[in-house]
Design a protein around this motif. Structure first.
Motif, PDB file in Angstrom:
ATOM      1  N   PHE A 197      26.688 -41.208  86.273  1.00  9.72           N
ATOM      2  CA  PHE A 197      27.711 -40.747  85.332  1.00  9.72           C
ATOM      3  C   PHE A 197      29.049 -41.472  85.495  1.00  9.72           C
ATOM      4  CE2 PHE A 197      31.104 -37.672  84.215  1.00  9.72           C
ATOM      5  CZ  PHE A 197      30.797 -37.471  82.889  1.00  9.72           C
ATOM      6  N   GLY A 198      29.503 -41.613  86.743  1.00  8.25           N
ATOM      7  CA  GLY A 198      30.778 -42.295  86.984  1.00  8.25           C
ATOM      8  C   GLY A 198      30.745 -43.741  86.499  1.00  8.25           C
ATOM      9  N   PRO A 199      29.765 -44.521  86.985  1.00  9.68           N
ATOM     10  CA  PRO A 199      29.669 -45.909  86.513  1.00  9.68           C
ATOM     11  C   PRO A 199      29.552 -46.024  84.986  1.00  9.68           C
ATOM     12  CG  PRO A 199      28.264 -45.587  88.427  1.00  9.68           C
ATOM     13  CD  PRO A 199      28.836 -44.247  88.087  1.00  9.68           C
TER      14      PRO A 199
ATOM     15  N   VAL B  44      19.098 -35.903  89.353  1.00  6.09           N
ATOM     16  CA  VAL B  44      19.979 -36.436  90.382  1.00  6.09           C
ATOM     17  C   VAL B  44      20.499 -37.832  90.035  1.00  6.09           C
ATOM     18  CG1 VAL B  44      19.992 -37.284  92.759  1.00  6.09           C
ATOM     19  CG2 VAL B  44      19.129 -35.004  92.253  1.00  6.09           C
ATOM     20  N   GLU B  45      19.574 -38.745  89.685  1.00  4.59           N
ATOM     21  CA  GLU B  45      20.010 -40.130  89.468  1.00  4.59           C
ATOM     22  C   GLU B  45      20.968 -40.252  88.275  1.00  4.59           C
ATOM     23  OE1 GLU B  45      16.392 -42.287  89.024  1.00  4.59           O
ATOM     24  OE2 GLU B  45      16.041 -41.596  86.977  1.00  4.59           O
TER      25      GLU B  45
ATOM     26  N   THR C 246      24.331 -51.720  82.385  1.00  6.15           N
ATOM     27  CA  THR C 246      23.165 -50.897  82.729  1.00  6.15           C
ATOM     28  C   THR C 246      22.474 -51.323  84.027  1.00  6.15           C
ATOM     29  OG1 THR C 246      22.815 -50.445  80.415  1.00  6.15           O
ATOM     30  CG2 THR C 246      20.940 -50.081  81.872  1.00  6.15           C
ATOM     31  N   LYS C 247      22.211 -52.626  84.157  1.00  7.44           N
ATOM     32  CA  LYS C 247      21.439 -53.080  85.312  1.00  7.44           C
ATOM     33  C   LYS C 247      22.186 -52.757  86.603  1.00  7.44           C
ATOM     34  CE  LYS C 247      19.220 -57.220  87.087  1.00  7.44           C
ATOM     35  NZ  LYS C 247      20.271 -57.930  87.835  1.00  7.44           N
ATOM     36  N   GLU C 248      23.507 -52.979  86.565  1.00  6.80           N
ATOM     37  CA  GLU C 248      24.288 -52.720  87.766  1.00  6.80           C
ATOM     38  C   GLU C 248      24.376 -51.216  88.071  1.00  6.80           C
ATOM     39  OE1 GLU C 248      28.230 -54.530  87.880  1.00  6.80           O
ATOM     40  OE2 GLU C 248      28.656 -53.304  89.664  1.00  6.80           O
ATOM     41  N   ILE C 249      24.375 -50.384  87.014  1.00  5.05           N
ATOM     42  CA  ILE C 249      24.397 -48.932  87.255  1.00  5.05           C
ATOM     43  C   ILE C 249      23.210 -48.560  88.130  1.00  5.05           C
ATOM     44  CG2 ILE C 249      24.222 -46.635  86.237  1.00  5.05           C
ATOM     45  CD1 ILE C 249      25.646 -47.616  83.790  1.00  5.05           C
TER      46      ILE C 249
ATOM     47  N   THR D  83      29.194 -47.140  79.058  1.00  7.34           N
ATOM     48  CA  THR D  83      27.885 -47.795  79.013  1.00  7.34           C
ATOM     49  C   THR D  83      26.835 -46.738  79.295  1.00  7.34           C
ATOM     50  OG1 THR D  83      28.308 -48.415  81.295  1.00  7.34           O
ATOM     51  CG2 THR D  83      28.535 -50.139  79.632  1.00  7.34           C
ATOM     52  N   GLN D  84      25.576 -47.104  79.140  1.00  8.06           N
ATOM     53  CA  GLN D  84      24.521 -46.128  79.379  1.00  8.06           C
ATOM     54  C   GLN D  84      23.598 -46.567  80.493  1.00  8.06           C
ATOM     55  OE1 GLN D  84      23.023 -45.507  75.343  1.00  8.06           O
ATOM     56  NE2 GLN D  84      23.456 -43.344  75.670  1.00  8.06           N
ATOM     57  N   MET D  85      23.255 -45.603  81.327  1.00 11.88           N
ATOM     58  CA  MET D  85      22.342 -45.883  82.421  1.00 11.88           C
ATOM     59  C   MET D  85      20.926 -46.036  81.878  1.00 11.88           C
ATOM     60  SD  MET D  85      21.666 -43.474  85.675  1.00 11.88           S
ATOM     61  CE  MET D  85      20.538 -43.916  86.980  1.00 11.88           C
ATOM     62  N   LYS D  86      20.613 -45.197  80.913  1.00  9.84           N
ATOM     63  CA  LYS D  86      19.261 -45.229  80.352  1.00  9.84           C
ATOM     64  C   LYS D  86      19.357 -45.444  78.838  1.00  9.84           C
ATOM     65  CE  LYS D  86      17.335 -42.229  83.897  1.00  9.84           C
ATOM     66  NZ  LYS D  86      16.873 -40.882  84.261  1.00  9.84           N
TER      67      LYS D  86
END
Lengths: 285, 268, 288
Positions: free
Chosen positions: A112-114, A106-107, A121-124, B234-237
């Motif tokens: 994905f959009g951001p 889910v997360e 990364t931190k803001e995502i 950018t990457q989330m992880k």
């Protein structure tokens, strides 16, 4: 200047047979104009094939008008260099809950959009958290989407759009494939986001019960806007709605029938409470 | 039923191996697999088996669960053993009619079996301790240098991850379509090969149509969410190496050195 | 014709630690010619149950008896059973695969091993029975509208001449008019031909309007098996199961609570209208 301005939009496509010969031209949207103010909750009603979904896809620059123009927050959807900005400003939620979730968790889907927008990364992570909380899905953040009910999947899809910080969300029949409880969950989430976050909502549906909360309703038929007004105004025109292959909520229909039989009731009753109160007045209780 | 098939069966647990960076696991697994084929001396397999056993213990995945992964390839395993036994020339041990079994054949078959078992278990450790998403990320990261020669690395990784997301959905769908056709009297079990192949049409056509519809919807949904390829993304992880990863690399190097020493001492 | 479900038990994921009991001791009867509504929250076991009716799923214990014979007996002809008990899945248009509507509708009777003339006859008849024009027979099913596709899918089951027609949410995704038209078609079929119909639905209003008897499923069990009036009178219990009564029932209850003399048992629009108008007439008659 509204947040969304649709100016005399016509959308035509050429039908071809198997040998690719032109069979004819279908006009799916026919000279539609409508303007949406920031913070409004708009509903677009229409039977299947009335052109409502085609119109919706114009706002997100998935389709482009054959004639006329669509302007989103001052940007014409034909301006290629604004494409990403337009899609970020006017996010879109689709009908099938399974076919729009990209992430395996889910997360990750909400992120994905951001990620596409190049958010750090931190803001995502912050956006994912706040978006999931806004639709009440934070506790499911580590779930696989396959394990969620239809209503929850659609709430994830809404969160995924919110994470892009849109000013407007277009929902293209988000409840068509859900059970009553799922529909209820999704509509509640939409209303809350409109009330609290002041996000402009454009809800496309053929469920009449869902539009009673809207500020304005547009009814589409054969590519044109056939009726428009507040839900009360629209629902007082029961026979016209039926001609357009639509119904009215059972409460409204009952009120309409009673009125026709001579019971003095006001027009366009939308809720159970309204009808009960109006009848109590009639009966002097 | 179909839904029992799981791809990349991840075993959730909290272990050192689980926490390793997926790139570390991917590269270490590759190194391990190569090491199994570089050296021919029996002694190296003892070391290789010992090393694997250590990793399995550290991973906290039950041994029984690990062995389950061998089942689907049992046939391949037996086939390889048999082929090696029958078609390797050398000192004859036993012979009957046209079948001859040689000493070299038996040895060869034994090595092949050990190699294959270690190979499968070795790669299983990776898939059992790494979620498919993280594995995809690792593949993308490890392949990144190939971008220079225009390999669409990001796209390949995205395709893999979408496939992983949709496999369970399509399996479910296949199940549903099969049942719907059975409800219309379809029979998938009886008849000869051609009849059976033909009876697949009512399943495959709706399945393809559905897959295309889903692909179309998904493409639209991705575009609506500003997807425009890997550029500026950018990457989330994001993947970050920790100290344990460098330690893991050191251990793998030690293992490779050990393999080389044992392998070489005998041959040179 | 009579179908008896006898103490059905069915579990998913047997032999693992995540056993789900989808059916828990389910027994009921489908009589000849009746229109039965099956309601329940998503996950209540409705879909699992309907797949037992034509032996697509085999119960872990209990059985189904069709005309007195146990359909899970080793030698029982389950293929014929599937023609007798026609099951139309949710979104049945997703199972279409043939080049023409006609061929699509022939699929069922053809599988039953009938002679070609007989198959043709059944197919044309079925196309007519679902209210599609005959000219449509040579078109590709994929060129039709959503509502028409769904009718083709239903025709392909009807062509096997079932005695019981089971429809799992046949109106899902249709617009209000399409929904009304499809339901009227089903009611007509049953009225003219006397076939039994089992209607799985999420719409309490539709169920109240059309069916004779309602079975309510909750957590794999049958909670009610009674007339719509009797079932919807239990609206508080239904709410606890994630269900509800039709909107008019609530209005009548509210009015009664407010001291207006209406019959609060009504479940359809017509009944509600009649009882309120009767009360209104009394009010006018009493000269208030």
């Amino acid at each position: 200047m509204g947040i969304i301005n649709i100016n005399k939009v016509t959308y035509e496509y050429i039908r071809r047979d198997e040998e690719n010969n032109v069979e004819g031209i279908t006009t799916a949207v026919d000279g539609v104009s409508l303007a949406v103010e920031p913070g409004e909750f708009i509903a677009i009603l229409g039977h299947n094939g009335s052109g409502k979904s085609t119109l919706a896809k114009h706002i997100n620059a998935i389709l482009y008008p054959s004639e006329g123009s669509v302007v989103v927050d001052g940007m014409d959807t034909r301006e290629d260099e604004k494409l990403l900005e337009i899609r970020q400003t006017a996010g879109m939620v689709f009908q099938n809950p399974d076919n729009q979730i990209i992430g395996q968790v889910v997360e990750e889907d909400v992120g994905f959009g951001p990620e596409n927008m190049g958010v750090p990364t931190k803001e995502i992570w912050e956006r994912v958290e706040e978006s999931l909380k806004a639709v009440g899905m934070y506790e499911y953040r580590a779930f696989s989407p396959n394990k969620l009910s239809g209503g929850r999947k659609q709430r994830v899809s809404i969160a995924s759009v919110i994470a892009m910080h849109p000013k407007c969300i277009i929902l293209d029949e988000p409840t068509a494939m859900l059970d009553p409880q799922g529909r209820h969950e999704v509509i509640r989430a939409i209303r809350a986001l409109n009330d609290v976050e002041k996000i402009t909502m454009i809800l496309i549906t053929h469920y009449m019960e869902e539009v009673i909360y809207a500020d304005r309703v547009f009814v589409m038929d054969r590519g044109k806007v056939a009726m428009s007004g507040t839900p009360k105004e629209i629902f007082s025109r029961v026979s016209e709605l039926k001609e357009l292959r639509l119904g009215v909520p059972q409460v409204t229909e009952l009120a309409y029938e009673l009125k026709r039989a001579g019971v003095p009731l006001p027009d366009g009753i939308l809720s159970r409470k309204e009808l009960t109160e109006a009848l109590c007045r009639v009966f002097g209780k | 039923m179909l839904r029992d098939i799981t791809i990349g069966q991840y075993y959730a647990a909290d272990s050192v191996i689980h926490r390793l960076d997926p790139r570390t696991k991917l590269l270490a697994t590759l190194a391990y697999l190569v090491s199994l084929f570089l050296f021919d001396f029996p002694g190296v397999y003892v070391l290789a088996a010992f090393f694997l056993a250590l990793v399995v213990i550290l991973s906290k995945v039950p041994f029984g669960y690990m062995v389950k992964g061998l089942k689907p390839v049992l046939f391949l395993l037996l086939f390889t053993v048999l082929m090696n036994m029958l078609f390797t020339k050398g000192e004859v041990l036993w012979s009957y009619w046209k079948i001859t079994i040689t000493k070299e054949g038996v040895m060869q078959a034994f090595y092949m079996a050990v190699r294959l078992i270690l190979l499968i278990l070795g790669s299983n450790v990776m898939t059992l301790t790494t979620t498919p998403t993280r594995l995809t990320n690792a593949i993308e990261a490890v392949m990144r240098p190939l971008k220079v020669i225009r390999v669409p690395v990001h796209e390949i990784a995205m395709m893999m991850s979408i496939a992983l997301r949709f496999i369970p959905i399509l399996l479910d769908e296949t199940d549903k379509i099969m049942k719907a056709q059975q409800a219309r009297g379809a029979d998938f079990e009886s008849g000869n090969f051609i009849q059976r192949a033909r009876s697949m049409v009512p399943i495959l056509v709706p399945l393809f149509i559905s897959a295309f519809r889903r692909a179309n919807d998904l493409a639209m949904a991705m575009e609506a969410r500003c997807y425009h390829g890997g550029r500026g993304r950018t990457q989330m992880k994001p993947l970050r190496y920790a100290l344990r990863d460098w330690l893991a690399y050191a251990v793998v190097l030690l293992y490779l050195a050990g393999m080389a020493v044992i392998g070489r001492r005998i041959f040179w | 014709m009579k179908l008896i479900a006898d103490h059905l038990v069915y579990e998913y994921n047997r032999g693992t630690n995540q056993v789900v009991r989808a059916l828990d001791d389910v027994s009921f009867v489908i009589h000849s010619g009746e229109l039965l509504g099956l309601i329940g929250h998503t996950g209540s076991g409705k879909s699992t149950l309907v797949q037992h009716l034509n032996a697509l799923l085999k119960p872990d214990s209990g059985s189904i008896y069709y005309d007195g014979a146990d359909v899970f007996e080793k030698t029982y002809d389950r293929k014929t059973l599937r023609a007798r008990v026609g099951l139309v899945f949710q979104y049945p248009e997703h199972q279409l695969f043939e080049e023409t509507v006609f061929q699509e509708v022939c699929f069922g009777p053809h599988n039953m091993g009938l002679a070609q003339e007989q198959v043709d006859e059944l197919a044309y008849e079925a196309i007519r029975r679902v209210g599609l024009p005959e000219e449509i027979a040579d078109q590709s099913p994929f060129d039709l509208s959503g509502g028409q596709k769904r009718r083709v899918a239903i025709a392909s089951v009807l062509a096997m001449k079932p005695e019981i027609l089971v429809l799992d949410e046949p109106t899902a995704g249709l617009d209000p008019r399409g929904r009304d038209e499809l339901l009227s078609m089903i009611v007509e079929l049953r009225r003219k031909e006397g076939i039994s119909v089992v209607l799985v639905s999420h719409s309490m209003e539709d169920v109240a309007e059309y069916v004779d008897r309602i079975i309510v499923m909750d957590k794999g069990r049958i909670r009610y098996d009674d007339t719509p009036k009797a079932v919807f009178a239990q609206y508080r219990a239904l709410e606890e199961m994630g269900l509800a009564a039709p909107q008019v029932t609530y209005i009548l209850q509210d009015l009664k609570a407010a001291g207006i003399d209406v019959n609060a048992e009504g479940t359809t629009l017509r009944e509600a209208k009649e009882t309120i108008l009767a009360a209104y007439a009394r009010l006018r008659g009493s000269g208030k």
